[in-house]
Design an enzyme around this catalytic site. Sequence first.
Site, mmCIF file in Angstrom:
data_model
loop_
_atom_site.group_PDB
_atom_site.id
_atom_site.type_symbol
_atom_site.label_atom_id
_atom_site.label_comp_id
_atom_site.label_asym_id
_atom_site.label_seq_id
_atom_site.Cartn_x
_atom_site.Cartn_y
_atom_site.Cartn_z
ATOM 1 C CG HIS A 70 -1.583 0.968 1.140
ATOM 2 N ND1 HIS A 70 -3.296 1.553 0.848
ATOM 3 C CD2 HIS A 70 -1.327 2.088 1.775
ATOM 4 C CE1 HIS A 70 -3.245 2.238 0.990
ATOM 5 N NE2 HIS A 70 -2.709 3.103 1.437
ATOM 6 N N PRO A 71 0.306 2.341 -0.539
ATOM 7 C CG PRO A 71 0.347 4.809 -1.745
ATOM 8 C CD PRO A 71 1.473 3.887 -0.516
#
Length: 97
Positions: A70-71
């Site tokens: 992430h991200p």
Amino acid sequence: MSTNAMFRFQLFYRGWQEKTIMKLVVDAETEKVLGASMCGLDAAEIIQGIAVALKCGATKAQFDSTVGIHPSATEEFVTMRTLTRPVTAGTIPKTNL
């Protein structure tokens, strides 16, 4: 900053959203992931990692138990939880294309 990173920054800065399409094909009986596809930025690098998992015989449960990066778009492959189109053997899947 690389050209790709600069392009992403410009998209973000201007308020544009990148569109990405992803699909996992899973055997309903064995839960084995049979295939994956992706169209979007960095698809080649992401699919290469998915290919390693497929060669190792990964199951949907193993994808689900993996922590996503992430991200990034990569995390979507390990958070897919909704069955969208079941296909039975010997039938031709319907598409909306």
